[in-house]
Design an enzyme around this catalytic site. Structure first.
Site, PDB file in Angstrom:
ATOM      1  N   LYS A  19      -5.621  11.247  12.901  1.00  4.96           N
ATOM      2  CA  LYS A  19      -4.300  10.881  13.419  1.00  4.96           C
ATOM      3  C   LYS A  19      -3.274  10.994  12.294  1.00  4.96           C
ATOM      4  O   LYS A  19      -3.281  10.199  11.359  1.00  4.96           O
ATOM      5  CB  LYS A  19      -4.298   9.433  13.919  1.00  4.96           C
ATOM      6  CG  LYS A  19      -3.004   9.085  14.641  1.00  4.96           C
ATOM      7  CD  LYS A  19      -2.690   7.597  14.649  1.00  4.96           C
ATOM      8  CE  LYS A  19      -1.837   7.174  13.500  1.00  4.96           C
ATOM      9  NZ  LYS A  19      -0.501   7.769  13.454  1.00  4.96           N
TER      10      LYS A  19
ATOM     11  N   GLU B  93       7.045  -1.735  -4.523  1.00  4.22           N
ATOM     12  CA  GLU B  93       7.049  -0.272  -4.576  1.00  4.22           C
ATOM     13  C   GLU B  93       8.254   0.229  -3.774  1.00  4.22           C
ATOM     14  O   GLU B  93       8.271   0.106  -2.551  1.00  4.22           O
ATOM     15  CB  GLU B  93       5.758   0.221  -3.911  1.00  4.22           C
ATOM     16  CG  GLU B  93       5.688   1.699  -3.726  1.00  4.22           C
ATOM     17  CD  GLU B  93       4.491   2.143  -2.864  1.00  4.22           C
ATOM     18  OE1 GLU B  93       4.199   1.503  -1.843  1.00  4.22           O
ATOM     19  OE2 GLU B  93       3.878   3.152  -3.225  1.00  4.22           O
TER      20      GLU B  93
ATOM     21  N   GLY C  47      -2.034   4.891   3.234  1.00  2.00           N
ATOM     22  CA  GLY C  47      -0.740   4.407   3.708  1.00  2.00           C
ATOM     23  C   GLY C  47      -0.386   3.104   3.025  1.00  2.00           C
ATOM     24  O   GLY C  47      -0.881   2.818   1.931  1.00  2.00           O
ATOM     25  N   SER C  48       0.433   2.316   3.689  1.00  2.00           N
ATOM     26  CA  SER C  48       0.948   1.106   3.037  1.00  2.00           C
ATOM     27  C   SER C  48      -0.115  -0.001   3.034  1.00  2.00           C
ATOM     28  O   SER C  48      -1.023  -0.033   3.873  1.00  2.00           O
ATOM     29  CB  SER C  48       2.194   0.624   3.775  1.00  2.00           C
ATOM     30  OG  SER C  48       1.849   0.264   5.091  1.00  2.00           O
ATOM     31  N   THR C  49       0.056  -0.922   2.104  1.00  2.00           N
ATOM     32  CA  THR C  49      -0.867  -2.052   2.004  1.00  2.00           C
ATOM     33  C   THR C  49      -0.792  -2.896   3.276  1.00  2.00           C
ATOM     34  O   THR C  49      -1.817  -3.391   3.773  1.00  2.00           O
ATOM     35  CB  THR C  49      -0.534  -2.881   0.749  1.00  2.00           C
ATOM     36  OG1 THR C  49      -0.696  -2.015  -0.394  1.00  2.00           O
ATOM     37  CG2 THR C  49      -1.455  -4.076   0.593  1.00  2.00           C
TER      38      THR C  49
ATOM     39  N   CYS D 161       2.180   8.026  -4.018  1.00  2.00           N
ATOM     40  CA  CYS D 161       1.557   6.726  -4.300  1.00  2.00           C
ATOM     41  C   CYS D 161       1.461   6.489  -5.795  1.00  2.00           C
ATOM     42  O   CYS D 161       1.750   5.392  -6.270  1.00  2.00           O
ATOM     43  CB  CYS D 161       0.190   6.666  -3.652  1.00  2.00           C
ATOM     44  SG  CYS D 161      -0.851   8.059  -4.064  1.00  2.00           S
TER      45      CYS D 161
ATOM     46  N   GLU E 127      -6.689   3.733   0.840  1.00  2.00           N
ATOM     47  CA  GLU E 127      -5.856   4.177  -0.293  1.00  2.00           C
ATOM     48  C   GLU E 127      -4.446   3.676   0.001  1.00  2.00           C
ATOM     49  O   GLU E 127      -3.750   4.236   0.841  1.00  2.00           O
ATOM     50  CB  GLU E 127      -5.867   5.707  -0.400  1.00  2.00           C
ATOM     51  CG  GLU E 127      -7.226   6.296  -0.738  1.00  2.00           C
ATOM     52  CD  GLU E 127      -7.634   6.066  -2.180  1.00  2.00           C
ATOM     53  OE1 GLU E 127      -6.834   5.495  -2.961  1.00  2.00           O
ATOM     54  OE2 GLU E 127      -8.751   6.435  -2.542  1.00  2.00           O
TER      55      GLU E 127
ATOM     56  N   THR F  86      -0.188  -1.980   6.391  1.00  2.22           N
ATOM     57  CA  THR F  86      -0.987  -1.371   7.463  1.00  2.22           C
ATOM     58  C   THR F  86      -2.474  -1.425   7.119  1.00  2.22           C
ATOM     59  O   THR F  86      -3.311  -1.649   7.998  1.00  2.22           O
ATOM     60  CB  THR F  86      -0.541   0.093   7.706  1.00  2.22           C
ATOM     61  OG1 THR F  86       0.867   0.103   7.931  1.00  2.22           O
ATOM     62  CG2 THR F  86      -1.235   0.707   8.896  1.00  2.22           C
TER      63      THR F  86
END
Ligand code: NAD
Length: 479
Positions: free
Chosen positions: A176, A382, A229-231, A285, A251, A233
């Site tokens: 996805k 970030e 993706g983001s922490t 990242c 990651e 999520t």
């Protein structure tokens, strides 16, 4: 009816549309350039069923045959490089070449290199005992169906980082992409399905807020989720994956510190530091996101960085002169603006930038801020955009503590002429990768991943490949 090109999902080797579509925006213009099928949980079910059906055949292929087919995917990428580069620039905004050659060419070129390298990896049987009493072998087996969920900043490259080791190890995949950048991935999966057996690599696209991601992370037919993706999520995914006890590689976000020691040649390191922080507009990242500079050369280095920020060319990614493109989406642009406003309130001095650039797209001026410490949003969070805090320090032991005082732990760097001292300091940074005299460079044979809130597990090389397998120990008594 819109004339925009329409991209389908790919399930069981066939293009699949949905009842509705969603638009994909070109961030350089703010206008839609493509439509994509708006899938839902029923499409996830169909894709998982196809992947499960394809799994036994794919897993049973001779290892050399899987390796050959993955090598063939590298050739597919190579043969379609110009089209894929064009789509990368259209949906991400990144220049075709870009600052320090970090652009669409690097994204597709990296995808080719990683695919080739991963096709050559192998996890042979390990023998831990072989004597008169017993033979004990450690086998690596594929898991089943892997669900891959990717972000918008390096959409093709990160999809490749997920897909190739999963397939190499004998798994099948349901992928996805981000709703903000699904197009290059959709085109690649379509091309790949001309090479792979049906059901081995499936694509389900969903609009913002769709059920596709959650349906994957809760699906009983998916054995593992690999997510970049983001922490925030990542935490949701880990929660959703608990009921089915999925394996996870996460990651997540980074807020990498770079520490410049006083022995550097300021003029020589400034362009490297600038590129490490600003390539892809800071939307990587492992960009350098907090720069700690020794007081002895602080003013001199700040002046060099500001001169570079003022000179760098920001514009449409298809203009060969552009080194930086727009920010990829409006929400991210607004986040950068909010962090800049907070930096103003906290007393930060803006040496350059700090504002949007004219034009219909999401352009923001490269921005350098001094006068802030930990405790301000720009240093602690970030920003994922073209804004860098440069922080003064005078004690090296103290700056290591300050750099580590952050919940992220993806990467970090030490910049110094004394390499022995730099290496000793590197090992004191709390992060998954430390670079000395560079920052953010990854390679297909060296493991890469975050510690602390930056993630779980690693990608790349044999360590990364192993994460797409389970271990089976076989003990055979010899008498
Ligand atoms: P994001 O977390 O907003 O979205 C990533 C993906 O997750 C998208 O495909 C999105 O649709 C999907 N998603 C959203 N909610 C979901 C849910 N509840 N369940 C399942 N899937 C869901 O991240 P982003 O904004 O696209 O990416 C930027 C972030 O990614 C930054 O924090 C960056 O540091 C991080 N990143 C990390 C690495 C790394 O290797 N550590 C690499 C690139 C980017």
């Amino acid at each position: 009816m819109s004339e925009l090109p329409l991209y389908s999902m790919i399930i069981d080797g066939k293009p699949v549309l949905a009842a509705t579509t969603f638009d994909v925006i070109n961030p350089a213009s703010g206008a839609a350039f493509a439509r994509v099928a708006a899938g839902d949980a029923t499409h996830v079910d169909a894709a998982v069923a196809a992947a499960r059906a394809a799994f036994p055949g794919w897993a049973a292929l001779p290892d050399g045959e899987r390796s050959r087919l993955i090598g063939a995917l590298a050739e597919v990428l190579q043969a379609n490089m110009p089209e894929l580069m064009r789509l990368v620039t259209l949906e991400t905004g990144k220049p075709q070449d870009g600052l320090n050659h970090v652009g669409a060419g690097m994204e597709v070129g990296g995808a080719i290199a990683w695919t080739q390298a991963t096709s050559q990896l192998a996890l042979p049987v390990e023998v831990v005992q072989d004597n008169a009493e017993a033979r004990v072998e450690v086998h690596r087996k594929p898991l089943g169906v892997v669900g891959s969920i990717t972000p918008w900043n390096w959409p093709l490259m990160i999809a490749i980082w997920h897909i190739m080791p999963a397939l190499r190890a004998g798994n099948t995949v349901v992928l996805k992409p981000s709703e903000l950048t699904p197009v290059t991935t959709a085109r690649f999966v379509e091309l790949a399905n001309a090479v792979l057996p049906p059901g081995v690599l499936n694509l389900v696209t969903g609009a913002a807020g769709s059920a596709v991601g959650p349906a994957m992370t809760t699906h009983p037919g998916i054995e593992k989720i690999v997510f970049t993706g983001s922490t925030a999520t990542g935490r949701k995914i880990m929660g959703n994956a608990a009921a089915t006890l999925k394996r996870l590689t996460l990651e997540l976000g980074g807020n990498d510190a770079g520490i410049v020691l006083p022995d550097v040649d300021v003029k020589a390191v400034a362009p490297k530091l600038f590129a490490a922080a600003f390539h892809n507009n800071g939307q990587t990242c492992a960009c350098l996101k907090r720069l700690y500079v020794h007081a002895d050369m602080y003013d001199e280095l700040c002046a060099e960085l500001v001169a570079l920020a003022r000179a760098v060319k920001v514009g449409d990614g298809f203009d060969p002169a552009s080194e930086l493109g727009p920010i990829q989406n409006r929400m991210q642009l607004e986040k950068v603006e909010a962090i800049a406003a907070d930096a103003h309130r906290a007393g930060g001095q803006f040496l350059c930038g700090g504002e949007r650039l004219p034009g219909p797209g999401y352009f923001y001026a490269p921005t350098i801020v001094v006068g802030l410490d930990e405790g301000s949003r720009l240093v602690d969070e970030e920003p994922f955009g073209p804004i860098l805090p440069v922080i003064k320090y005078s004690d090296v032991d103290e700056v290591i503590v300050r750099a580590n005082r952050n919940s992220n732990g993806l990467g970090g760097s030490i910049w110094a002429r004394d390499l022995v001292r730099a290496a000793a300091l590197a090992s004191r940074l709390e992060c998954g990768t430390v670079w000395v005299n560079e920052h953010g460079a990854v390679q297909p044979d060296a493991p890469f991943g975050g510690i602390k809130q930056s993630g779980i597990g690693v990608e790349f090389g044999l360590h990364g490949l192993a994460e797409f397998t389970s271990i089976q120990t076989i003990k055979v008594m010899q008498d």
